[in-house]
Design a protein around this motif. Structure first.
Motif, PDB file in Angstrom:
ATOM      1  N   ALA A 650     -13.900  10.410 -27.255  1.00 34.40           N
ATOM      2  CA  ALA A 650     -14.175  11.779 -27.684  1.00 34.40           C
ATOM      3  C   ALA A 650     -13.449  12.027 -29.002  1.00 34.40           C
ATOM      4  O   ALA A 650     -12.259  11.713 -29.137  1.00 34.40           O
ATOM      5  CB  ALA A 650     -13.713  12.777 -26.628  1.00 34.40           C
ATOM      6  N   VAL A 651     -14.169  12.584 -29.973  1.00 36.37           N
ATOM      7  CA  VAL A 651     -13.633  12.825 -31.306  1.00 36.37           C
ATOM      8  C   VAL A 651     -13.710  14.316 -31.607  1.00 36.37           C
ATOM      9  O   VAL A 651     -14.687  14.984 -31.245  1.00 36.37           O
ATOM     10  CB  VAL A 651     -14.423  12.015 -32.360  1.00 36.37           C
ATOM     11  CG1 VAL A 651     -13.999  12.372 -33.776  1.00 36.37           C
ATOM     12  CG2 VAL A 651     -14.245  10.522 -32.104  1.00 36.37           C
ATOM     13  N   ASP A 652     -12.682  14.837 -32.255  1.00 42.12           N
ATOM     14  CA  ASP A 652     -12.663  16.239 -32.673  1.00 42.12           C
ATOM     15  C   ASP A 652     -13.606  16.407 -33.862  1.00 42.12           C
ATOM     16  O   ASP A 652     -13.367  15.847 -34.935  1.00 42.12           O
ATOM     17  CB  ASP A 652     -11.248  16.662 -33.045  1.00 42.12           C
ATOM     18  CG  ASP A 652     -11.105  18.172 -33.167  1.00 42.12           C
ATOM     19  OD1 ASP A 652     -12.032  18.811 -33.708  1.00 42.12           O
ATOM     20  OD2 ASP A 652     -10.072  18.712 -32.743  1.00 42.12           O
ATOM     21  N   ALA A 653     -14.698  17.157 -33.676  1.00 46.48           N
ATOM     22  CA  ALA A 653     -15.710  17.302 -34.727  1.00 46.48           C
ATOM     23  C   ALA A 653     -15.180  18.050 -35.937  1.00 46.48           C
ATOM     24  O   ALA A 653     -15.730  17.935 -37.033  1.00 46.48           O
ATOM     25  CB  ALA A 653     -16.941  18.029 -34.166  1.00 46.48           C
ATOM     26  N   ARG A 654     -14.102  18.795 -35.778  1.00 44.79           N
ATOM     27  CA  ARG A 654     -13.573  19.571 -36.899  1.00 44.79           C
ATOM     28  C   ARG A 654     -12.772  18.713 -37.867  1.00 44.79           C
ATOM     29  O   ARG A 654     -12.776  18.966 -39.075  1.00 44.79           O
ATOM     30  CB  ARG A 654     -12.690  20.702 -36.350  1.00 44.79           C
ATOM     31  CG  ARG A 654     -13.464  21.705 -35.504  1.00 44.79           C
ATOM     32  CD  ARG A 654     -12.546  22.556 -34.643  1.00 44.79           C
ATOM     33  NE  ARG A 654     -11.864  21.764 -33.624  1.00 44.79           N
ATOM     34  CZ  ARG A 654     -11.166  22.292 -32.618  1.00 44.79           C
ATOM     35  NH1 ARG A 654     -11.092  23.608 -32.504  1.00 44.79           N
ATOM     36  NH2 ARG A 654     -10.569  21.522 -31.732  1.00 44.79           N
ATOM     37  N   SER A 655     -12.092  17.701 -37.343  1.00 46.75           N
ATOM     38  CA  SER A 655     -11.202  16.901 -38.184  1.00 46.75           C
ATOM     39  C   SER A 655     -11.597  15.438 -38.273  1.00 46.75           C
ATOM     40  O   SER A 655     -11.137  14.722 -39.172  1.00 46.75           O
ATOM     41  CB  SER A 655      -9.775  16.984 -37.635  1.00 46.75           C
ATOM     42  OG  SER A 655      -9.716  16.456 -36.308  1.00 46.75           O
ATOM     43  N   GLY A 656     -12.421  14.957 -37.342  1.00 47.09           N
ATOM     44  CA  GLY A 656     -12.761  13.548 -37.319  1.00 47.09           C
ATOM     45  C   GLY A 656     -11.692  12.677 -36.703  1.00 47.09           C
ATOM     46  O   GLY A 656     -11.720  11.453 -36.855  1.00 47.09           O
ATOM     47  N   SER A 657     -10.741  13.257 -35.984  1.00 47.13           N
ATOM     48  CA  SER A 657      -9.678  12.479 -35.348  1.00 47.13           C
ATOM     49  C   SER A 657     -10.031  12.213 -33.886  1.00 47.13           C
ATOM     50  O   SER A 657     -10.705  13.017 -33.233  1.00 47.13           O
ATOM     51  CB  SER A 657      -8.346  13.227 -35.418  1.00 47.13           C
ATOM     52  OG  SER A 657      -8.452  14.497 -34.788  1.00 47.13           O
ATOM     53  N   VAL A 658      -9.582  11.057 -33.380  1.00 45.54           N
ATOM     54  CA  VAL A 658      -9.852  10.705 -31.988  1.00 45.54           C
ATOM     55  C   VAL A 658      -9.056  11.637 -31.085  1.00 45.54           C
ATOM     56  O   VAL A 658      -7.836  11.774 -31.219  1.00 45.54           O
ATOM     57  CB  VAL A 658      -9.490   9.240 -31.714  1.00 45.54           C
ATOM     58  CG1 VAL A 658      -9.614   8.935 -30.220  1.00 45.54           C
ATOM     59  CG2 VAL A 658     -10.404   8.314 -32.504  1.00 45.54           C
ATOM     60  N   ALA A 659      -9.770  12.295 -30.158  1.00 44.12           N
ATOM     61  CA  ALA A 659      -9.096  13.164 -29.192  1.00 44.12           C
ATOM     62  C   ALA A 659      -8.565  12.348 -28.030  1.00 44.12           C
ATOM     63  O   ALA A 659      -7.410  12.465 -27.641  1.00 44.12           O
ATOM     64  CB  ALA A 659     -10.053  14.239 -28.700  1.00 44.12           C
ATOM     65  N   TRP A 660      -9.431  11.518 -27.434  1.00 44.15           N
ATOM     66  CA  TRP A 660      -9.004  10.664 -26.333  1.00 44.15           C
ATOM     67  C   TRP A 660     -10.057   9.603 -26.044  1.00 44.15           C
ATOM     68  O   TRP A 660     -11.238   9.806 -26.327  1.00 44.15           O
ATOM     69  CB  TRP A 660      -8.731  11.481 -25.066  1.00 44.15           C
ATOM     70  CG  TRP A 660      -9.938  12.184 -24.504  1.00 44.15           C
ATOM     71  CD1 TRP A 660     -11.007  11.624 -23.876  1.00 44.15           C
ATOM     72  CD2 TRP A 660     -10.205  13.588 -24.529  1.00 44.15           C
ATOM     73  NE1 TRP A 660     -11.909  12.579 -23.497  1.00 44.15           N
ATOM     74  CE2 TRP A 660     -11.443  13.798 -23.888  1.00 44.15           C
ATOM     75  CE3 TRP A 660      -9.500  14.693 -25.016  1.00 44.15           C
ATOM     76  CZ2 TRP A 660     -11.999  15.065 -23.734  1.00 44.15           C
ATOM     77  CZ3 TRP A 660     -10.052  15.952 -24.861  1.00 44.15           C
ATOM     78  CH2 TRP A 660     -11.284  16.137 -24.234  1.00 44.15           C
ATOM     79  N   PRO A 661      -9.648   8.477 -25.474  1.00 44.82           N
ATOM     80  CA  PRO A 661     -10.610   7.527 -24.892  1.00 44.82           C
ATOM     81  C   PRO A 661     -10.708   7.806 -23.401  1.00 44.82           C
ATOM     82  O   PRO A 661      -9.818   8.417 -22.806  1.00 44.82           O
ATOM     83  CB  PRO A 661      -9.955   6.175 -25.166  1.00 44.82           C
ATOM     84  CG  PRO A 661      -8.484   6.476 -25.103  1.00 44.82           C
ATOM     85  CD  PRO A 661      -8.305   7.902 -25.587  1.00 44.82           C
ATOM     86  N   TYR A 662     -11.801   7.366 -22.801  1.00 42.45           N
ATOM     87  CA  TYR A 662     -11.959   7.540 -21.357  1.00 42.45           C
ATOM     88  C   TYR A 662     -12.700   6.339 -20.805  1.00 42.45           C
ATOM     89  O   TYR A 662     -13.710   5.905 -21.363  1.00 42.45           O
ATOM     90  CB  TYR A 662     -12.740   8.818 -21.031  1.00 42.45           C
ATOM     91  CG  TYR A 662     -12.956   9.029 -19.548  1.00 42.45           C
ATOM     92  CD1 TYR A 662     -11.966   9.572 -18.750  1.00 42.45           C
ATOM     93  CD2 TYR A 662     -14.158   8.666 -18.944  1.00 42.45           C
ATOM     94  CE1 TYR A 662     -12.148   9.766 -17.394  1.00 42.45           C
ATOM     95  CE2 TYR A 662     -14.360   8.847 -17.574  1.00 42.45           C
ATOM     96  CZ  TYR A 662     -13.346   9.395 -16.806  1.00 42.45           C
ATOM     97  OH  TYR A 662     -13.528   9.567 -15.462  1.00 42.45           O
ATOM     98  N   ALA A 663     -12.196   5.803 -19.683  1.00 40.64           N
ATOM     99  CA  ALA A 663     -12.857   4.678 -19.022  1.00 40.64           C
ATOM    100  C   ALA A 663     -12.537   4.743 -17.543  1.00 40.64           C
ATOM    101  O   ALA A 663     -11.453   5.181 -17.141  1.00 40.64           O
ATOM    102  CB  ALA A 663     -12.402   3.352 -19.611  1.00 40.64           C
ATOM    103  N   GLN A 664     -13.502   4.303 -16.729  1.00 36.26           N
ATOM    104  CA  GLN A 664     -13.296   4.254 -15.284  1.00 36.26           C
ATOM    105  C   GLN A 664     -12.947   2.855 -14.821  1.00 36.26           C
ATOM    106  O   GLN A 664     -12.699   2.643 -13.639  1.00 36.26           O
ATOM    107  CB  GLN A 664     -14.565   4.736 -14.557  1.00 36.26           C
ATOM    108  CG  GLN A 664     -14.838   6.216 -14.754  1.00 36.26           C
ATOM    109  CD  GLN A 664     -16.171   6.648 -14.172  1.00 36.26           C
ATOM    110  OE1 GLN A 664     -16.533   7.792 -14.280  1.00 36.26           O
ATOM    111  NE2 GLN A 664     -16.912   5.739 -13.569  1.00 36.26           N
TER     112      GLN A 664
END
Length: 693
Positions: A650-664
């Motif tokens: 997931a990436v913050d659309a406002r800044s282009g920085s990675v918010a978090w990865p997610y995996a199960q």
């Protein structure tokens, strides 16, 4: 509510206009205040219609019709006249949700409340009919639940009992699913037509969903005239009461007096709008209305527009009356609001911790064993308050978007490929409906009702291999012999068949405006006229992997060897960006004027207008999947494949920085989609709903 704009009147009669509540089919609706500080909803005929004498007469007729009814059960007309060549009508400013908003927010009414609602509506309909009128547009969105009881609004198409249903242009004004069969057919509509509508309204209130549904106007009207109502969700006692009202022949429907006797609400049955959550909702709106009526302003009784709008933005939730064409408007959204939010939408996260994935809203939910290869599993399909996924034996299964609980599993088996949601019906003013289209292994196209998964119809001769896209007129598919075909949603007949792209891989497509844009495995992108199937334009060399185009504002965006923007009408290139990786660009997603796509290791954002860079972020993938990113709220989601470890970022659309990865954990492909401030993930036969920010 929006501020007044250029060309909006400032004063009409005794009313100073302070803001725009909304727009109906014939006019603009304003919030007005008189010298004593009393509020009113003031509707003005649109300028382009005001010069039409017949339109002006019809516009004012709704005021005269309402004034003829001496009943506390309708919205009072306060004034009506023509000023500066433009007719206007001022009506009561009612406070309370409409019936459809109440049912969407709080669920179906209990039996005592339904009986009380019915008794109140019967009393008002008696008074309407006693004035020599037939309302002809009774529906949930035309019933306001106030602290004093239900009120019927909108006399825009009310007529004397001898009046015909159709306008002089032959265009029916009836609301699909609520108008009686004789009204749908353009025949004379008397009081029995309102009895039919009353039965449908009470069934909706008791069951929580419409009894006639379809993905488009023609399908709903067909059901009303030829089909049977779906009353399975209606409690037995109420079902016995409303069923006679839904008789196809007007003469077979009961009179209002008989209905009143059958309703017999118990004492205190009206407490539904006097106590409990619905009553609290009404009380909150009444408080906001009083605040609006007493707030200080630039004159003792005239609030400044800025102060009024600031107060509304702080939480005003008042329903205003525009007296016609469905012009009743919720000023601020805690339901079907002016900003487009819906009752089932999620609430975005106020903040997030960078690098740490939030707890899922629900899930992972095990959807069962699928009889398909991993790569053949389609992404989840959001449809209103449901998310639909494949299930065992070629079935479809729906889960509630709020809680992830299973809602239904289709009885139909052998469904294959990607299912489609039919776009909203513009004639469906209460927001109901929603249908799902799917192809089966025999080549038939089937339409299922989203509410319960029951089949509405099938086009057995479609010869469908895979569904491509749908609009409010047709479903577009690729046939087993590789052609492109359009099948009517109304008649289920083939509208046209056109040559398809070469190659064994099914193409990808989008339907927008009057174009069906198809990307084939031969690298060719073709724009077809949706009316005739004629190929209007071509673009070669886009890449041999079919990628779903995205469309917005007359432009279609393509992935592949280039990330390109073309005119939807003629295919002329507006801009293009070459791919840096061997796989090319992923399928694009466009949102709020920004195009998102993945190229090699990077997730990128480009201005839709000219393709210029907004931001680029490396998402650590050596081999990116080609599915489009998903945009929800201020977040952009994409699949990643880093050294064989697959997951989501997931990436913050406002800044282009990675918010978090997610995996199960574990191998296997991911499928994702988003709607209503949620992102739905499907991985290894498990479905998860994630929050956004």
């Amino acid at each position: 509510m929006n501020p007044l704009g250029i060309g909006d009147p400032v004063r009409l009669g005794p009313y100073r206009l302070t803001g725009v509540l909304g727009a109906g089919g014939m006019g603009q609706v304003y919030l007005g205040r008189d010298a004593a500080g009393r509020t009113a909803a003031v509707k003005v005929l649109r300028p382009e219609l005001a010069h039409d004498a017949e339109m002006a007469r019809r516009f004012l007729r709704e005021a005269y019709a309402a004034q003829a009814v001496r009943s506390g059960g309708v919205a009072r007309v306060l004034a009506a006249q023509t000023e500066g060549g433009r007719p206007w009508i001022a009506t009561e400013f009612l406070v309370g949700p409409t019936l459809d908003q109440a049912v969407e927010r709080y669920g179906a009414l209990g039996e005592p409340a339904v009986r009380a609602l019915g008794a109140a509506l019967v009393t008002t309909l008696r008074e309407i009919h006693g004035a020599g009128l037939v309302h002809r547009d009774l529906k949930p969105s035309n019933i306001v639940l106030t602290s004093r009881g239900p009120r019927i609004i909108d006399f825009g198409i009310a007529r004397p009992e001898h009046g015909l249903t159709l306008t002089t242009t032959g265009q029916s004004l009836a609301t699909p699913g609520y108008a009686a069969p004789e009204q749908v057919l353009g025949r004379r509509t008397g009081p029995a037509g309102d009895v039919f509508s009353l039965g449908v309204v009470l069934a909706y209130a008791a069951g929580g969903r419409p009894v006639y549904e379809g993905g488009h106007v023609a399908a709903v009207q067909y059901q009303v005239v030829h089909g049977e109502p779906e009353l399975g969700a209606v409690p037995e006692d109420i079902r016995a009461l409303v069923a006679p009202c839904l008789a196809k022949e007007a003469a077979e429907r009961p009179a209002l007096d008989a209905i009143a006797g059958a309703l017999a609400p118990p004492r205190g049955a009206d407490r539904a709008w006097r106590t409990g959550p619905l009553a609290e909702d009404i009380a909150r709106r009444e408080t906001d209305a009083r605040r609006m009526a007493t707030m200080p302003g630039d004159e003792p009784s005239r609030p400044t527009r800025r102060r009024l709008l600031t107060t509304l933005a702080a939480g005003g939730t008042v329903l205003a009356g525009g007296a016609g064409a469905g012009a009743w408007w919720l000023l601020r959204g805690d339901g079907d609001a002016a900003d487009g939010t819906r009752p089932w939408d999620g609430k975005p996260l106020a903040k997030y911790e960078e690098g740490v994935a939030p707890v899922p809203l629900w899930g992972p939910v095990d959807i069962g064993s699928l009889d398909r290869a991993d790569q053949a599993v389609p992404a989840p399909l959001p449809v209103r308050d449901l998310v639909v996924v494949p299930a065992e034996d070629g079935r479809l299964r729906a889960y509630g978007v709020r809680d992830g609980k299973p809602r239904w599993t289709s009885k139909i088996t052998g469904l294959t490929g990607r299912a489609l949601a039919v776009p909203g019906d513009p004639g469906n003013t209460d927001g109901s409906g929603g249908t799902v289209l799917a192809a089966d292994t025999e080549g038939a196209v089937r339409e299922l009702r989203a509410a319960d998964g029951k089949q509405r119809w099938q086009a057995a001769r479609a010869n469908a291999r895979a569904l491509l896209a749908a609009d409010d007129r047709a479903v577009y598919l690729t046939t087993r012999d590789g052609r492109i075909r359009a099948v009517s949603l109304a008649s289920r007949a083939t509208l046209w068949t056109a040559p398809g792209p070469e190659g064994r891989t099914a193409p990808a497509a989008v339907a927008a405006g009057d174009r069906l844009v198809v990307h084939g495995a031969d690298g060719k992108v073709t724009g077809h006229d949706t009316a005739s199937g004629k190929a209007v334009w071509h673009r070669d060399g886009q890449g041999s992997t079919p990628l779903a185009p995205a469309a917005a504002d007359g432009t279609v965006y393509l992935g592949g060897r280039t990330l390109a923007a073309l005119s939807l009408a003629d295919g002329k290139e507006k801009w293009a960006r070459a791919a840096t990786g061997d796989l090319g660009w992923s399928a694009p997603a466009v949102h709020d004027g920004v195009v998102h796509a993945v190229d090699a290791t990077d997730l990128t954002a480009h201005r839709a207008s000219d393709g210029s860079d907004t931001w680029t972020v490396t998402v650590a993938s050596e081999q990116h999947p080609l599915a489009p990113p998903v945009v929800q709220g201020n977040s952009v989601w994409a699949m990643i494949d880093d050294l064989g470890q697959r997951g989501i970022v997931a990436v913050d659309a406002r800044s282009g920085s990675v918010a978090w990865p997610y995996a199960q954990g574990g191998a296997g492909s991911w499928r994702l989609t988003g709607a209503g401030n949620r992102v739905f993930l499907l991985h290894n036969e498990k479905l998860t709903a994630m929050p956004v920010f």
